[in-house]
Structures are given as structure tokens and as C-alpha cells.
Design a protein around this motif. Structure first.
Motif, PDB file in Angstrom:
ATOM      1  N   LEU A  82       0.729  -1.257  -0.102  1.00 32.84           N
ATOM      2  CA  LEU A  82      -0.004  -0.027   0.113  1.00 32.84           C
ATOM      3  C   LEU A  82       0.932   1.298  -0.187  1.00 32.84           C
ATOM      4  CD1 LEU A  82      -2.732   1.194   0.144  1.00 32.84           C
ATOM      5  CD2 LEU A  82      -2.695   1.164   2.685  1.00 32.84           C
ATOM      6  N   MET A 136      -8.078  -5.626   4.770  1.00 31.02           N
ATOM      7  CA  MET A 136      -8.271  -4.360   4.479  1.00 31.02           C
ATOM      8  C   MET A 136      -7.413  -3.727   3.660  1.00 31.02           C
ATOM      9  SD  MET A 136     -10.155  -2.823   8.099  1.00 31.02           S
ATOM     10  CE  MET A 136      -8.655  -3.089   9.160  1.00 31.02           C
ATOM     11  N   LEU A 137      -6.291  -4.017   4.047  1.00 31.10           N
ATOM     12  CA  LEU A 137      -4.945  -3.432   3.217  1.00 31.10           C
ATOM     13  C   LEU A 137      -4.990  -3.652   1.875  1.00 31.10           C
ATOM     14  CD1 LEU A 137      -2.143  -2.801   6.080  1.00 31.10           C
ATOM     15  CD2 LEU A 137      -3.908  -1.207   5.416  1.00 31.10           C
ATOM     16  N   THR A 138      -4.965  -4.993   1.746  1.00 30.75           N
ATOM     17  CA  THR A 138      -4.911  -5.592   0.377  1.00 30.75           C
ATOM     18  C   THR A 138      -6.032  -5.002  -0.518  1.00 30.75           C
ATOM     19  OG1 THR A 138      -4.288  -7.711   1.055  1.00 30.75           O
ATOM     20  CG2 THR A 138      -5.085  -7.724  -0.914  1.00 30.75           C
ATOM     21  N   ALA A 139      -7.123  -5.045   0.025  1.00 33.95           N
ATOM     22  CA  ALA A 139      -8.496  -4.338  -0.647  1.00 33.95           C
ATOM     23  C   ALA A 139      -8.075  -2.908  -1.023  1.00 33.95           C
ATOM     24  CB  ALA A 139      -9.723  -4.532   0.263  1.00 33.95           C
ATOM     25  N   LEU A 140      -7.703  -2.140  -0.106  1.00 32.30           N
ATOM     26  CA  LEU A 140      -7.229  -0.895  -0.248  1.00 32.30           C
ATOM     27  C   LEU A 140      -6.457  -0.498  -1.314  1.00 32.30           C
ATOM     28  CD1 LEU A 140      -7.255   0.610   3.489  1.00 32.30           C
ATOM     29  CD2 LEU A 140      -9.013   1.310   1.785  1.00 32.30           C
ATOM     30  N   ALA A 141      -5.220  -1.247  -1.345  1.00 28.84           N
ATOM     31  CA  ALA A 141      -4.275  -1.476  -2.290  1.00 28.84           C
ATOM     32  C   ALA A 141      -4.803  -1.419  -3.936  1.00 28.84           C
ATOM     33  CB  ALA A 141      -3.173  -2.351  -2.019  1.00 28.84           C
ATOM     34  N   LYS A 142      -5.729  -2.234  -3.978  1.00 30.03           N
ATOM     35  CA  LYS A 142      -6.223  -2.853  -5.177  1.00 30.03           C
ATOM     36  C   LYS A 142      -7.243  -1.551  -5.760  1.00 30.03           C
ATOM     37  CE  LYS A 142      -5.992  -7.681  -5.058  1.00 30.03           C
ATOM     38  NZ  LYS A 142      -6.507  -9.061  -4.919  1.00 30.03           N
ATOM     39  N   LEU A 143      -7.958  -1.007  -4.568  1.00 32.09           N
ATOM     40  CA  LEU A 143      -8.889   0.220  -4.900  1.00 32.09           C
ATOM     41  C   LEU A 143      -7.818   1.402  -5.465  1.00 32.09           C
ATOM     42  CD1 LEU A 143     -11.476  -0.202  -2.190  1.00 32.09           C
ATOM     43  CD2 LEU A 143     -12.080  -0.670  -4.450  1.00 32.09           C
ATOM     44  N   LEU A 144      -7.037   1.471  -4.694  1.00 32.22           N
ATOM     45  CA  LEU A 144      -6.072   2.743  -4.866  1.00 32.22           C
ATOM     46  C   LEU A 144      -5.474   2.580  -6.282  1.00 32.22           C
ATOM     47  CD1 LEU A 144      -4.748   5.415  -3.998  1.00 32.22           C
ATOM     48  CD2 LEU A 144      -2.954   4.013  -3.029  1.00 32.22           C
TER      49      LEU A 144
END
Length: 324
Positions: A82, A136-144
Motif C-alpha cells: 500500500l 483491509m489493506l489488500t483491498a485498499l491497495a487494489k482500490l487505490l
């Protein structure tokens, strides 16, 4: 000296110097692969092995601090990924590289603060907290990233990948130097300061540490904050290694970092181990993968071999603790 005395002396050595066993294993692995392959001892190959270990070694350094306190971090690699995306995105939007780097490290530090607060104040198990944080961080990274990797050519963000040559032929990078200095700094903090003694004491027996006047929660929070900073530096190492922030990178980085820590002689039960052992453990993983690849061993079998080594290391640690 009798055989029993020799075994007792060897056990005492490994208990006092947990990095001794891993160092011996590394020497044996290098010797074996140098015999069965023609190129393993080539300076270029050895340099490549070290370069390939840098990101995991840096993640493992922060992981070591947490495991020494009896915890574990399953989200360290996700936090670093991230951070790489935050840095690359900011630079792409016109932010100076220095500011982007500091903000990326700030992201992982804040994550460490959140995890540390949940562990110390809410009394949640580190495994559960970091497992949720991983998701959560894995999902946030993909969203970003919006599903795409973000390349960067910023000179500062890619600076750790800069190559230089020693003695005219041995390739090194600035990342190697930074990693070595980082390890030496943490080693000094753990072995030569009161904070380091507190870290080991909390890992050995938190209630006993509290009764002796150690601020257990404060020590734990400082460990998670320090680890957060280190994970941000691992993100910088990753961009120096490959100048491309990929949301799918280092998916097994958390497990690889734990593997390096365990192979380096640090106990998963806390209170015993060293960062120098972790550095050796990271090199063992890199040497195994490089040597087995040159021997033509399938990557899946390499994972089997690495997993077997981890289990064996935990068994040895468990037996040593019981005898101790």
C-alpha cells in the motif's frame, strides 16, 4: 570431553547464540549449491541473491521485533505494498519524491500505531488484528491502484536500486547498504539499550515484566510503531528493486518474512532471538530458492522444502525451550 558433554556444550551455545545454528545452515547450503552447480559462487549470482532478499529481509526485521514480544504481523507486506502505491501515485500527481516517500512511511507507521493500540488497549490478539488488517489493506491497495500497476521513475523513490561495483566486479546497490545499516541500528537498540531489554522481558513474561516496573503497553506500542517505520522502508526497497508499484506484489511476503525470522532462530513464543539471525534466515531463503532454481527444481517443490525447514526450526526451538 564426553559425547554428552559435547552435546550439552553445543546446546548451551545455541541457547546463548540463537544465530549460530542458522549461520551454520547458511554455510552448508552455500557449500552444497557451489558443488552441484557451476554458477552459484559467481559474484554476479551472489549479488543477485542478496538483492532478491532485501525486501523480505527488511520486512523480517520489523517482524522480528513483533515476534520477540510474543506477537505476529500478517499484514506487514500488505502495508508495504500500500505504501508503494501511495508513493507512486503521489509522484504521478506531481508531489516531490521526498514528500511522497515520507508520506508512504507515514502510512505504514499509522498502520503500526492502529495495530499497536488495538493490541495494547483493546487487548485483541495480534494474530486476529493483523489478519483483519491484511484483508483491509489488500483491498485498499487494489482500490487505490484501480487494478493496475503504477510505474515510477522518480530518482529518489528508485534510488535504493542504484548499482555500484566493489573491486571492479562485485555489484552492490544502495539498498544493500541501507538494509545493513538498518539491521545494525536495530541490533544496537535491542542489545545495548534499556528499550531492547524491555522488549525481551515483555516477550519472555509480560506479567513479570510489569511487576518489575516495565511499562508493558508502552513497550508494545513502541515496537509496533518502529516496525511500521521499517515496513515503510521495505516499500522504498521494493521500489528500488522494481520501479513499479503493483497491488498484487508480495502476496506471500508476510509468510516469507515469518519464515526468515523462524529460520534465523527467533522463537515464535517470544523473548528469544536476534535480528542478525533474521538476516541470516532471509539469506537462507534466498540461497535455497536460487540454488534449487539452478538445479532445475520446480518452484512448488521449493515451497515444500521451505515449509519443511520452518516446521523443523519451530520443533528445534520448542525442544530447546523445554530443555532450557
Amino acid at each position: 570431553m564426553t559425547a554428552v558433554g559435547e552435546c550439552s556444550a553445543a546446546r548451551e551455545l545455541f541457547l546463548r547464540a540463537p544465530a549460530a545454528g542458522p549461520a551454520l545452515a547458511l554455510v552448508v547450503a552455500v557449500a552444497v549449491f557451489s558443488v552441484f552447480t557451476d554458477t552459484f559462487l559467481d559474484p554476479d549470482n551472489l549479488s543477485l541473491v542478496v538483492q532478491q532478499s532485501l525486501v523480505i529481509a527488511t520486512l523480517a526485521l520489523g517482524q522480528t521485533l513483533i515476534i520477540l514480544t510474543g506477537g505476529i504481523d500478517l499484514a506487514n507486506a500488505a502495508a508495504a505494498v500500500l505504501a508503494t502505491l501511495v508513493m507512486a501515485k503521489l509522484v504521478l500527481g506531481g508531489t516531490p519524491g521526498g514528500v511522497a516517500l515520507l508520506l508512504g512511511i507515514a502510512v505504514t507507521t499509522v498502520i503500526g500505531a492502529v495495530v499497536g493500540t488495538l493490541v495494547t488497549q483493546v487487548r485483541l490478539p495480534p494474530f486476529i488484528v493483523t489478519l483483519g488488517m491484511l484483508t483491509m489493506l489488500t483491498a485498499l491497495a487494489k482500490l487505490l491502484a484501480d487494478g493496475e500497476a503504477v510505474p515510477t521513475d522518480d530518482p529518489l523513490l528508485t534510488w535504493l536500486g542504484t548499482r555500484r561495483y566493489l573491486f571492479g566486479g562485485i555489484e552492490i546497490t544502495y539498498g544493500m547498504t541501507v538494509a545493513l545499516l538498518l539491521y545494525l541500528g536495530v541490533w544496537y537498540a535491542l542489545t545495548r539499550t534499556a528499550w531492547g531489554r524491555h522488549v525481551y522481558a515483555v516477550g519472555n513474561a509480560p506479567e513479570a515484566a510489569r511487576l518489575t516496573g516495565i511499562k508493558v503497553n508502552r513497550t508494545l506500542l513502541s515496537v509496533y510503531l518502529t516496525a511500521g517505520v521499517i515496513f515503510g522502508l521495505a516499500a522504498w526497497q521494493a521500489l528500488g528493486r522494481v520501479p513499479n508499484a503493483d497491488p498484487n506484489a508480495y502476496q506471500l511476503g508476510n509468510l516469507d518474512s515469518i519464515t526468515a525470522v523462524v529460520l534465523g532462530g527467533t522463537s515464535l513464543f517470544g523473548g528469544r532471538g536476534s535480528v542478525l539471525g533474521t538476516l541470516v534466515g532471509a539469506l537462507i531463503v534466498a540461497v535455497l530458492r536460487s540454488g534449487l532454481t539452478q538445479l532445475g527444481v520446480d518452484a512448488l517443490y521449493q515451497d515444500v522444502a521451505t515449509g519443511a525447514l520452518v516446521i523443523a526450526a519451530v520443533v528445534v526451538d520448542r525442544v530447546a525451550r523445554r530443555r532450557d
